[in-house]
Design a protein around this motif. Structure first.
Motif, PDB file in Angstrom:
ATOM      1  N   ASP A  18      -8.456  -8.473  -4.612  1.00  0.00           N
ATOM      2  CA  ASP A  18      -8.964  -9.844  -4.741  1.00  0.00           C
ATOM      3  C   ASP A  18      -9.767 -10.088  -6.019  1.00  0.00           C
ATOM      4  O   ASP A  18      -9.498 -11.026  -6.763  1.00  0.00           O
ATOM      5  CB  ASP A  18      -9.814 -10.145  -3.499  1.00  0.00           C
ATOM      6  N   ASP A  26      -7.477 -13.392  -1.762  1.00  0.00           N
ATOM      7  CA  ASP A  26      -6.753 -12.854  -0.602  1.00  0.00           C
ATOM      8  C   ASP A  26      -6.406 -13.952   0.396  1.00  0.00           C
ATOM      9  O   ASP A  26      -5.284 -13.998   0.907  1.00  0.00           O
ATOM     10  CB  ASP A  26      -7.618 -11.813   0.131  1.00  0.00           C
ATOM     11  N   LEU A  29       8.458   1.055  12.246  1.00  0.00           N
ATOM     12  CA  LEU A  29       9.772   1.344  11.658  1.00  0.00           C
ATOM     13  C   LEU A  29       9.587   2.046  10.316  1.00  0.00           C
ATOM     14  O   LEU A  29       8.785   1.606   9.479  1.00  0.00           O
ATOM     15  CB  LEU A  29      10.466  -0.014  11.447  1.00  0.00           C
ATOM     16  N   LYS A  69      11.600   3.854   4.762  1.00  0.00           N
ATOM     17  CA  LYS A  69      12.029   4.782   3.699  1.00  0.00           C
ATOM     18  C   LYS A  69      13.307   5.517   4.084  1.00  0.00           C
ATOM     19  O   LYS A  69      13.991   6.066   3.229  1.00  0.00           O
ATOM     20  CB  LYS A  69      10.909   5.787   3.412  1.00  0.00           C
ATOM     21  N   ARG A  82       4.261   0.695   9.760  1.00  0.00           N
ATOM     22  CA  ARG A  82       4.854   1.947   9.266  1.00  0.00           C
ATOM     23  C   ARG A  82       5.064   2.963  10.368  1.00  0.00           C
ATOM     24  O   ARG A  82       4.237   3.090  11.266  1.00  0.00           O
ATOM     25  CB  ARG A  82       3.932   2.584   8.228  1.00  0.00           C
ATOM     26  N   LYS A 137      13.449  -1.197  -4.358  1.00  0.00           N
ATOM     27  CA  LYS A 137      13.645   0.253  -4.267  1.00  0.00           C
ATOM     28  C   LYS A 137      14.130   0.665  -2.875  1.00  0.00           C
ATOM     29  O   LYS A 137      14.882   1.628  -2.721  1.00  0.00           O
ATOM     30  CB  LYS A 137      12.312   0.954  -4.574  1.00  0.00           C
ATOM     31  N   TYR A 161      -7.702 -10.508  -9.102  1.00  0.00           N
ATOM     32  CA  TYR A 161      -6.897 -11.731  -9.156  1.00  0.00           C
ATOM     33  C   TYR A 161      -7.790 -12.934  -9.499  1.00  0.00           C
ATOM     34  O   TYR A 161      -7.419 -13.800 -10.293  1.00  0.00           O
ATOM     35  CB  TYR A 161      -6.164 -11.973  -7.831  1.00  0.00           C
ATOM     36  N   PRO A 214       4.376  -7.829   1.470  1.00  0.00           N
ATOM     37  CA  PRO A 214       3.109  -7.786   0.745  1.00  0.00           C
ATOM     38  C   PRO A 214       2.996  -6.687  -0.290  1.00  0.00           C
ATOM     39  O   PRO A 214       1.889  -6.271  -0.636  1.00  0.00           O
ATOM     40  CB  PRO A 214       2.132  -7.490   1.885  1.00  0.00           C
ATOM     41  N   ARG A 271       3.769  -4.587  -4.007  1.00  0.00           N
ATOM     42  CA  ARG A 271       3.890  -4.979  -5.411  1.00  0.00           C
ATOM     43  C   ARG A 271       5.370  -5.040  -5.799  1.00  0.00           C
ATOM     44  O   ARG A 271       6.223  -4.425  -5.132  1.00  0.00           O
ATOM     45  CB  ARG A 271       3.105  -4.047  -6.319  1.00  0.00           C
TER      46      ARG A 271
HETATM   47  C1  LIG Z   1     -10.071  -6.526  -0.994  1.00  0.00           C
HETATM   48  C2  LIG Z   1      -8.832  -6.602  -0.160  1.00  0.00           C
HETATM   49  C3  LIG Z   1      -8.518  -5.379   0.609  1.00  0.00           C
HETATM   50  C4  LIG Z   1      -9.401  -5.156   1.777  1.00  0.00           C
HETATM   51  C5  LIG Z   1      -8.735  -4.164   2.695  1.00  0.00           C
HETATM   52  C6  LIG Z   1      -9.704  -3.122   3.235  1.00  0.00           C
HETATM   53  C7  LIG Z   1     -10.120  -3.626   4.576  1.00  0.00           C
HETATM   54  C8  LIG Z   1      -9.030  -1.718   3.233  1.00  0.00           C
HETATM   55  C9  LIG Z   1      -8.529  -1.254   1.841  1.00  0.00           C
HETATM   56  C10 LIG Z   1      -8.669   0.277   1.822  1.00  0.00           C
HETATM   57  C11 LIG Z   1      -9.010   0.625   3.274  1.00  0.00           C
HETATM   58  C12 LIG Z   1      -9.694   1.950   3.523  1.00  0.00           C
HETATM   59  C13 LIG Z   1      -8.856   3.132   2.995  1.00  0.00           C
HETATM   60  O1  LIG Z   1      -7.489   3.029   3.393  1.00  0.00           O
HETATM   61  C14 LIG Z   1      -9.445   4.507   3.417  1.00  0.00           C
HETATM   62  C15 LIG Z   1      -9.761   4.583   4.925  1.00  0.00           C
HETATM   63  C16 LIG Z   1      -8.471   4.740   5.736  1.00  0.00           C
HETATM   64  C17 LIG Z   1      -8.753   4.860   7.229  1.00  0.00           C
HETATM   65  O2  LIG Z   1      -7.520   4.883   7.937  1.00  0.00           O
HETATM   66  C18 LIG Z   1      -9.567   3.616   7.690  1.00  0.00           C
HETATM   67  C19 LIG Z   1     -10.858   3.524   6.919  1.00  0.00           C
HETATM   68  C20 LIG Z   1     -10.619   3.424   5.392  1.00  0.00           C
HETATM   69  C21 LIG Z   1     -11.999   3.536   4.730  1.00  0.00           C
HETATM   70  C22 LIG Z   1      -9.947   2.080   5.064  1.00  0.00           C
HETATM   71  C23 LIG Z   1     -10.807   0.881   5.566  1.00  0.00           C
HETATM   72  C24 LIG Z   1     -10.180  -0.476   5.212  1.00  0.00           C
HETATM   73  O3  LIG Z   1      -8.978  -0.639   5.904  1.00  0.00           O
HETATM   74  C25 LIG Z   1      -9.897  -0.561   3.700  1.00  0.00           C
HETATM   75  C26 LIG Z   1     -11.246  -0.563   2.973  1.00  0.00           C
HETATM   76  C27 LIG Z   1      -7.619  -7.001  -0.977  1.00  0.00           C
HETATM   77  O4  LIG Z   1      -7.740  -7.453  -2.071  1.00  0.00           O
HETATM   78  S1  LIG Z   1      -6.092  -6.910  -0.226  1.00  0.00           S
HETATM   79  C28 LIG Z   1      -4.947  -7.481  -1.437  1.00  0.00           C
HETATM   80  C29 LIG Z   1      -4.316  -6.365  -2.112  1.00  0.00           C
HETATM   81  N1  LIG Z   1      -3.234  -6.765  -2.968  1.00  0.00           N
HETATM   82  C30 LIG Z   1      -2.048  -7.141  -2.486  1.00  0.00           C
HETATM   83  O5  LIG Z   1      -1.794  -7.189  -1.302  1.00  0.00           O
HETATM   84  C31 LIG Z   1      -1.058  -7.546  -3.542  1.00  0.00           C
HETATM   85  C32 LIG Z   1       0.336  -6.949  -3.331  1.00  0.00           C
HETATM   86  N2  LIG Z   1       0.261  -5.581  -3.027  1.00  0.00           N
HETATM   87  C33 LIG Z   1      -0.032  -4.618  -3.903  1.00  0.00           C
HETATM   88  O6  LIG Z   1      -0.290  -4.836  -5.091  1.00  0.00           O
HETATM   89  C34 LIG Z   1      -0.047  -3.200  -3.357  1.00  0.00           C
HETATM   90  O7  LIG Z   1       0.561  -3.216  -2.093  1.00  0.00           O
HETATM   91  C35 LIG Z   1      -1.456  -2.612  -3.257  1.00  0.00           C
HETATM   92  C36 LIG Z   1      -2.377  -3.473  -2.379  1.00  0.00           C
HETATM   93  C37 LIG Z   1      -2.078  -2.433  -4.618  1.00  0.00           C
HETATM   94  C38 LIG Z   1      -1.356  -1.246  -2.580  1.00  0.00           C
HETATM   95  O8  LIG Z   1      -0.549  -0.404  -3.369  1.00  0.00           O
HETATM   96  P1  LIG Z   1       0.249   0.802  -2.740  1.00  0.00           P
HETATM   97  O9  LIG Z   1       0.628   1.692  -3.851  1.00  0.00           O
HETATM   98  O10 LIG Z   1      -0.539   1.388  -1.619  1.00  0.00           O
HETATM   99  O11 LIG Z   1       1.488   0.047  -2.051  1.00  0.00           O
HETATM  100  P2  LIG Z   1       2.796  -0.593  -2.695  1.00  0.00           P
HETATM  101  O12 LIG Z   1       2.970  -0.233  -4.109  1.00  0.00           O
HETATM  102  O13 LIG Z   1       2.792  -2.060  -2.409  1.00  0.00           O
HETATM  103  O14 LIG Z   1       3.954   0.098  -1.881  1.00  0.00           O
HETATM  104  C39 LIG Z   1       3.955   0.229  -0.503  1.00  0.00           C
HETATM  105  C40 LIG Z   1       4.553   1.591  -0.203  1.00  0.00           C
HETATM  106  O15 LIG Z   1       4.594   1.759   1.202  1.00  0.00           O
HETATM  107  C41 LIG Z   1       5.941   1.966   1.605  1.00  0.00           C
HETATM  108  N3  LIG Z   1       6.116   1.321   2.918  1.00  0.00           N
HETATM  109  C42 LIG Z   1       5.749   0.081   3.279  1.00  0.00           C
HETATM  110  N4  LIG Z   1       6.083  -0.137   4.547  1.00  0.00           N
HETATM  111  C43 LIG Z   1       6.692   0.952   5.010  1.00  0.00           C
HETATM  112  C44 LIG Z   1       7.279   1.333   6.238  1.00  0.00           C
HETATM  113  N5  LIG Z   1       7.299   0.502   7.265  1.00  0.00           N
HETATM  114  N6  LIG Z   1       7.810   2.548   6.323  1.00  0.00           N
HETATM  115  C45 LIG Z   1       7.781   3.423   5.299  1.00  0.00           C
HETATM  116  N7  LIG Z   1       7.246   3.132   4.094  1.00  0.00           N
HETATM  117  C46 LIG Z   1       6.710   1.915   3.962  1.00  0.00           C
HETATM  118  C47 LIG Z   1       6.775   1.320   0.528  1.00  0.00           C
HETATM  119  O16 LIG Z   1       8.079   1.785   0.547  1.00  0.00           O
HETATM  120  C48 LIG Z   1       5.987   1.723  -0.696  1.00  0.00           C
HETATM  121  O17 LIG Z   1       6.277   3.074  -0.977  1.00  0.00           O
HETATM  122  P3  LIG Z   1       6.301   3.633  -2.508  1.00  0.00           P
HETATM  123  O18 LIG Z   1       4.875   3.585  -2.994  1.00  0.00           O
HETATM  124  O19 LIG Z   1       6.844   5.023  -2.386  1.00  0.00           O
HETATM  125  O20 LIG Z   1       7.212   2.718  -3.283  1.00  0.00           O
END
Ligand SMILES: C[C@H](CCC[C@@H](C)[C@H]1CC[C@H]2[C@@H]3[C@H](O)C[C@@H]4C[C@H](O)CC[C@]4(C)[C@H]3C[C@H](O)[C@]12C)C(=O)SCCNC(=O)CCNC(=O)[C@H](O)C(C)(C)COP(=O)(O)OP(=O)(O)OC[C@H]1O[C@@H](n2cnc3c(N)ncnc32)[C@H](O)[C@@H]1OP(=O)(O)O
Length: 383
Positions: free
Chosen positions: A124, A153, A56, A59, A36, A88, A127, A80, A82
């Protein structure tokens, strides 16, 4: 390497897609992680081995257009998010595959592209729960237990998605066409659990959770604490191996109940536990190593990396930051994986070189940069 020449774009995600991309990179693919922009303070991908990073902003319309152009020159896209997020952004499969019909468009999600939960957040544990598998995991009389985030995962998600990509690539050699991969982790873990489903008819799971043959019900398929607070793992299922287990424990099978006498299992466990508690892990290894008793030490990560067997096979590698991690598996005889030993990429570290490689001119790159659609990040800035 087996996958050299393969161009993969991986949109940055949490855990499953990064593993999928890392597997492809380990086996030689040229994997670009699209991070991002503006970039977040901390990179969440710890599985960036062998990848390069391009930052990159998808949005912004010029950012989405940049990804479209990149996809025109790529073999594989891994996304990856949802369901609905890519659509969109105007980056759905109908758009990208119209422009590049050879593109393999891998969608790695928890719940899949359709169905009631397709747009819901999850992780995870959710699921594994929905697949039915979580109901089988856990000890007697305890709540279901999710074994960290390994099953959905990684096994049902990252690995199966990589497999889907390789299958689609093989098929493309015949048809010349790409395809969409709908990799749902719920279905991935369910598929991985086929053995559990298919052994139901054999009565493997007739008893409550934690009281069956392979779910910690049996005394001969269990872990036991040793006198130094470590553990041994016992997997002596077949009678001839069970016999060797008893021998190692100093027990006489003629004086014990039948191996498969369920009602005696709890007492047998207590007996085994009290015996294992009398010696250290090292002492038990001396007794069981080299036998067919199916008894092994439960090793810490440090001990696993330095264990003689694993060292003999070079099963773990050290990178130039002295970080130890597992060597890619499986081993291929002629074209094994050659994992990168460099540190993971910083977000945006390779933005310029990647865009040049995909045919962008220096002027176009400068324009994207001044429009704040891309970001550069030279290593020094992170030190
Ligand atoms: C149990 C595991 C996960 C383990 C991961 C952990 C290691 C980390 C999870 C949370 C982290 C902590 C947290 O972030 C707070 C701190 C942050 C700090 O920086 C670091 C410390 C933290 C404590 C941090 C530490 C760790 O990193 C964590 C604990 C899993 O089960 S992983 C599997 C998850 N499921 C999936 O992957 C299935 C498919 N995906 C989804 O269902 C969703 O993506 C998900 C995972 C539910 C997230 O939903 P979210 O609303 O956030 O995203 P999406 O709806 O998918 O939309 C993505 C939006 O992002 C925009 N976007 C993407 N790329 C770009 C880009 N290049 N440029 C601009 N925008 C971008 C995209 O357009 C979407 O935008 P919209 O929401 O507006 O449509």
């Amino acid at each position: 390497m087996a996958l050299s020449g393969l161009r993969v774009l991986e949109l940055a995600g949490l855990a499953p897609a990064p593993l999928c991309g890392m597997i492809l990179a380990d086996f030689g693919a040229c994997v670009v992680r699209v991070d991002r922009a503006p970039r977040s303070a901390v990179a969440v991908d710890v599985q960036g081995r062998g990848k390069r990073s391009l930052a990159l902003d998808l949005k912004r319309p010029p950012g989405a257009a940049t990804l479209r152009r990149l996809c025109g020159g790529a073999d594989v896209l891994i996304e990856p998010f949802r369901h609905g997020v890519m659509e969109k952004l105007g980056l759905g499969p109908e758009v990208l595959m119209h422009e590049n019909p050879r593109l393999i468009y891998a969608r790695l999600t928890g719940f899949g592209q359709t169905g009631k939960y397709a747009k819901s957040a999850g992780h995870d544990i959710n699921y594994v729960a929905l697949s039915g598998v979580l109901s089988k995991l856990g000890r007697k009389s305890e709540n279901p237990y999710a074994p960290v985030n390994l099953l959905a995962d990684f096994a049902g998600g990252g690995v199966l998605c990589a497999m889907g990509i390789l299958i689609a690539l093989y098929e493309r050699t015949k048809s010349g066409k790409g395809q969409i991969i709908d990799a749902s982790m719920v279905e991935g873990i369910a598929y991985i659990s086929s053995f559990l489903w298919k052994t139901q008819s054999l009565g493997f799971w007739n008893r409550p959770r934690g009281e069956n043959l392979l779910d910690s019900g049996a005394p001969f398929y269990e872990t036991y604490r040793t006198s130094d607070g470590k553990f041994m793992a016992v997997g002596a299922l077949e009678p001839q191996f069970y016999e060797q287990l008893l021998k190692g424990l100093g027990l006489d099978s003629d004086k014990l109940p039948d191996q498969l006498s369920f009602s005696d299992w709890p007492e047998m466990k207590k007996m085994f536990a009290s015996i294992f508690a009398k010696k250290t892990q090292t002492e038990w290894c001396r007794i069981f190593d080299g036998t067919d008793a199916c008894v092994t030490p439960v090793l810490s990560f440090d001990d696993a990396a330095s264990h003689q067997h694993n060292k003999q096979r070079s099963s773990f590698i050290k990178n130039d930051q002295e970080e130890i991690s597992p060597r890619p598996a499986p081993l291929l005889s002629r074209t094994p994986a050659v994992p990168s030993l460099k540190r993971d990429p910083f977000i945006g570290e390779h933005t310029e070189e990647i865009l040049l490689e995909y045919g962008f001119t220096k002027n176009e790159i400068a324009q994207l940069y001044s429009d704040k659609v891309i970001e550069f990040n030279k290593p020094k800035a992170n030190l």
